[in-house]
Design an enzyme around this catalytic site. Structure first.
Site, PDB file in Angstrom:
ATOM      1  N   TYR A   1      -6.266 -13.071   0.506  1.00  0.00           N
ATOM      2  CA  TYR A   1      -5.496 -11.923   0.014  1.00  0.00           C
ATOM      3  C   TYR A   1      -5.477 -11.942  -1.514  1.00  0.00           C
ATOM      4  O   TYR A   1      -5.748 -10.926  -2.174  1.00  0.00           O
ATOM      5  CB  TYR A   1      -4.079 -11.995   0.585  1.00  0.00           C
ATOM      6  CG  TYR A   1      -3.127 -10.936   0.092  1.00  0.00           C
ATOM      7  CD1 TYR A   1      -3.239  -9.624   0.535  1.00  0.00           C
ATOM      8  CD2 TYR A   1      -2.099 -11.245  -0.805  1.00  0.00           C
ATOM      9  CE1 TYR A   1      -2.359  -8.639   0.092  1.00  0.00           C
ATOM     10  CE2 TYR A   1      -1.217 -10.278  -1.246  1.00  0.00           C
ATOM     11  CZ  TYR A   1      -1.346  -8.981  -0.802  1.00  0.00           C
ATOM     12  OH  TYR A   1      -0.474  -8.011  -1.242  1.00  0.00           O
TER      13      TYR A   1
ATOM     14  N   SER B   1      -1.335  -7.142  -6.551  1.00  0.00           N
ATOM     15  CA  SER B   1      -0.167  -7.966  -6.212  1.00  0.00           C
ATOM     16  C   SER B   1      -0.050  -9.124  -7.187  1.00  0.00           C
ATOM     17  O   SER B   1      -1.046  -9.516  -7.818  1.00  0.00           O
ATOM     18  CB  SER B   1      -0.385  -8.511  -4.790  1.00  0.00           C
ATOM     19  OG  SER B   1       0.423  -9.639  -4.544  1.00  0.00           O
TER      20      SER B   1
HETATM   21  N1  NAD Z   1       5.322  -5.104   0.220  1.00  0.00           N
HETATM   22  C1  NAD Z   1       5.189  -5.886  -0.836  1.00  0.00           C
HETATM   23  O1  NAD Z   1       6.099  -6.617  -1.222  1.00  0.00           O
HETATM   24  C2  NAD Z   1       3.909  -5.873  -1.627  1.00  0.00           C
HETATM   25  C3  NAD Z   1       3.793  -6.750  -2.717  1.00  0.00           C
HETATM   26  C4  NAD Z   1       2.632  -6.739  -3.475  1.00  0.00           C
HETATM   27  C5  NAD Z   1       1.612  -5.863  -3.159  1.00  0.00           C
HETATM   28  N2  NAD Z   1       1.734  -5.040  -2.091  1.00  0.00           N
HETATM   29  C6  NAD Z   1       0.596  -4.162  -1.777  1.00  0.00           C
HETATM   30  O2  NAD Z   1       1.046  -2.864  -1.456  1.00  0.00           O
HETATM   31  C7  NAD Z   1       0.211  -2.304  -0.436  1.00  0.00           C
HETATM   32  C8  NAD Z   1       1.059  -1.877   0.755  1.00  0.00           C
HETATM   33  O3  NAD Z   1       1.754  -3.006   1.259  1.00  0.00           O
HETATM   34  P1  NAD Z   1       2.776  -2.875   2.490  1.00  0.00           P
HETATM   35  O4  NAD Z   1       3.694  -4.026   2.387  1.00  0.00           O
HETATM   36  O5  NAD Z   1       3.303  -1.508   2.559  1.00  0.00           O
HETATM   37  O6  NAD Z   1       1.780  -3.152   3.737  1.00  0.00           O
HETATM   38  P2  NAD Z   1       1.872  -2.666   5.264  1.00  0.00           P
HETATM   39  O7  NAD Z   1       1.197  -3.730   6.078  1.00  0.00           O
HETATM   40  O8  NAD Z   1       3.254  -2.255   5.626  1.00  0.00           O
HETATM   41  O9  NAD Z   1       0.953  -1.362   5.259  1.00  0.00           O
HETATM   42  C9  NAD Z   1      -0.443  -1.466   5.163  1.00  0.00           C
HETATM   43  C10 NAD Z   1      -1.047  -0.228   5.811  1.00  0.00           C
HETATM   44  O10 NAD Z   1      -2.472  -0.339   5.730  1.00  0.00           O
HETATM   45  C11 NAD Z   1      -3.025   0.053   6.970  1.00  0.00           C
HETATM   46  N3  NAD Z   1      -4.334  -0.559   7.144  1.00  0.00           N
HETATM   47  C12 NAD Z   1      -4.614  -1.851   7.435  1.00  0.00           C
HETATM   48  N4  NAD Z   1      -5.947  -2.014   7.563  1.00  0.00           N
HETATM   49  C13 NAD Z   1      -6.514  -0.808   7.321  1.00  0.00           C
HETATM   50  C14 NAD Z   1      -7.855  -0.346   7.298  1.00  0.00           C
HETATM   51  N5  NAD Z   1      -8.890  -1.156   7.565  1.00  0.00           N
HETATM   52  N6  NAD Z   1      -8.076   0.969   7.007  1.00  0.00           N
HETATM   53  C15 NAD Z   1      -7.048   1.815   6.763  1.00  0.00           C
HETATM   54  N7  NAD Z   1      -5.761   1.430   6.787  1.00  0.00           N
HETATM   55  C16 NAD Z   1      -5.493   0.125   7.054  1.00  0.00           C
HETATM   56  C17 NAD Z   1      -2.030  -0.429   8.010  1.00  0.00           C
HETATM   57  O11 NAD Z   1      -2.180   0.229   9.263  1.00  0.00           O
HETATM   58  C18 NAD Z   1      -0.708  -0.103   7.309  1.00  0.00           C
HETATM   59  O12 NAD Z   1      -0.279   1.206   7.601  1.00  0.00           O
HETATM   60  C19 NAD Z   1      -0.827  -3.372  -0.089  1.00  0.00           C
HETATM   61  O13 NAD Z   1      -2.000  -3.144  -0.818  1.00  0.00           O
HETATM   62  C20 NAD Z   1      -0.176  -4.644  -0.563  1.00  0.00           C
HETATM   63  O14 NAD Z   1      -1.117  -5.628  -0.908  1.00  0.00           O
HETATM   64  C21 NAD Z   1       2.848  -5.024  -1.314  1.00  0.00           C
END
Ligand code: NAD
Length: 276
Positions: free
Chosen positions: A163, A150
């Site tokens: 984070y 990120s």
């Molecule tokens: N959405 C954004 O704007 C954004 C920006 C930068 C980085 N990211 C990265 O992209 C990835 C996905 O983000 P998102 O927004 O879709 O998040 P989200 O919270 O919608 O999804 C995260 C998923 O991980 C699962 N999870 C949580 N803890 C877990 C564990 N211990 N074991 C297995 N699964 C687990 C949750 O149940 C969920 O389904 C993350 O790594 C996040 O850091 C997202």
């Protein structure tokens, strides 16, 4: 849907029960991969796997807490039992629940549970998935590991300390994997993801915050899950065979401009020209 650039490959996507992971799993399956939809929430993983199968793809749901090594051992064994190989590991899971986010503040006020949970899931979980999936990749001649980091992993900010540190750790992990197993055919790359409007962000992030973030992206719009999934599919495929050890900005230019850009742009707009 069985033809495509990932035909014959087996992919694991962690945290694929929701958000970006669910989109990535779906797109990898559209390109022909057999996909293990891995999540701590079995119901969510099953829903995504069923939707992939309903569209003609091949998927299995595996309940896994990526912070628990025994869970990961079981998950990797289940994938190998089912399909006999692993070609792609997408470390996408992250502890982004409200409780963890609210407790994850500036350094002087961070609650240690938030630090431990972020490190356990986001960093330790990714390392453990590598530890158990890479030996299988080595047996089938290589593979591709993709880490979802990120902007927080490369820039300072006001909050989400744990984070940010966990996401910075992924950048190092990615390069270590690339350096250690590249000669045996394993590639490893990290994505620095910008602000993506997943379902949760669409509903829960206030418009004012979306506008502040949009001003700092160089693209007309914030990111979409499909834009992330398309890059993941590229890195998973042999199209990216010469790309490894790379940190790829998939962030609409969020990290690539001077901090003064936005106020300068506003100043020029007020002046009606861009002469100094
Ligand atoms: N959405 C954004 O704007 C954004 C920006 C930068 C980085 N990211 C990265 O992209 C990835 C996905 O983000 P998102 O927004 O879709 O998040 P989200 O919270 O919608 O999804 C995260 C998923 O991980 C699962 N999870 C949580 N803890 C877990 C564990 N211990 N074991 C297995 N699964 C687990 C949750 O149940 C969920 O389904 C993350 O790594 C996040 O850091 C997202």
């Amino acid at each position: 849907m069985t033809e495509g650039k990932l035909a014959g490959k087996v992919a694991i996507v962690t945290g694929a029960g929701n958000g970006l992971g669910a989109h990535c799993a779906t797109v990898l399956a559209e390109h022909g991969a057999r996909v293990a939809v891995v999540d701590i929430r079995l119901d969510a993983a099953q829903e995504v796997a069923a939707a992939i199968e309903a569209r003609g793809g091949t998927a299995m749901a595996v309940e896994t807490d990526v912070s628990a090594e025994d869970d990961i051992r079981r998950m990797v064994a289940a994938v190998v039992d089912q399909w006999g190989r692993i070609d792609v590991l997408h470390n996408n899971a992250a502890a982004l629940d409200l409780k963890t986010r609210y407790a994850d503040r500036d350094v002087c006020n961070v609650e240690i549970e938030a630090w431990d949970r972020s490190m356990d899931v986001n960093a330790r979980g990714a390392m453990l998935c590598c530890k158990h999936a890479i030996p299988v990749m080595l047996r089938n001649g290589g593979g591709s590991v993709i880490h979802s980091s990120s902007g927080f992993g490369v820039m300072g900010d006001a909050t989400l300390t744990s984070y940010a540190c966990s996401k910075a750790a992924l950048l190092a992990l990615s390069r270590m994997v690339a350096a250690q197993y590249g000669k045996q055919g394993v590639r490893s790359n990290a994505l620095v993801i910008g602000f993506v409007l997943n379902e949760h962000a669409q509903k829960e992030v206030p418009d004012e915050i979306k506008q502040i973030l949009l001003a700092q992206h160089l693209t007309p719009e914030l990111g979409s899950p499909r834009q992330i999934a398309d890059v993941v599919a590229f890195l998973a495929s042999d199209e990216s065979a010469f790309v490894t050890g790379h940190t790829m900005m998939v962030d609409g230019g969020f990290t690539s401009h001077a901090p003064s850009l936005v106020p300068i742009r506003e100043l020029f707009a007020r002046k009606g020209d861009n002469k100094w």
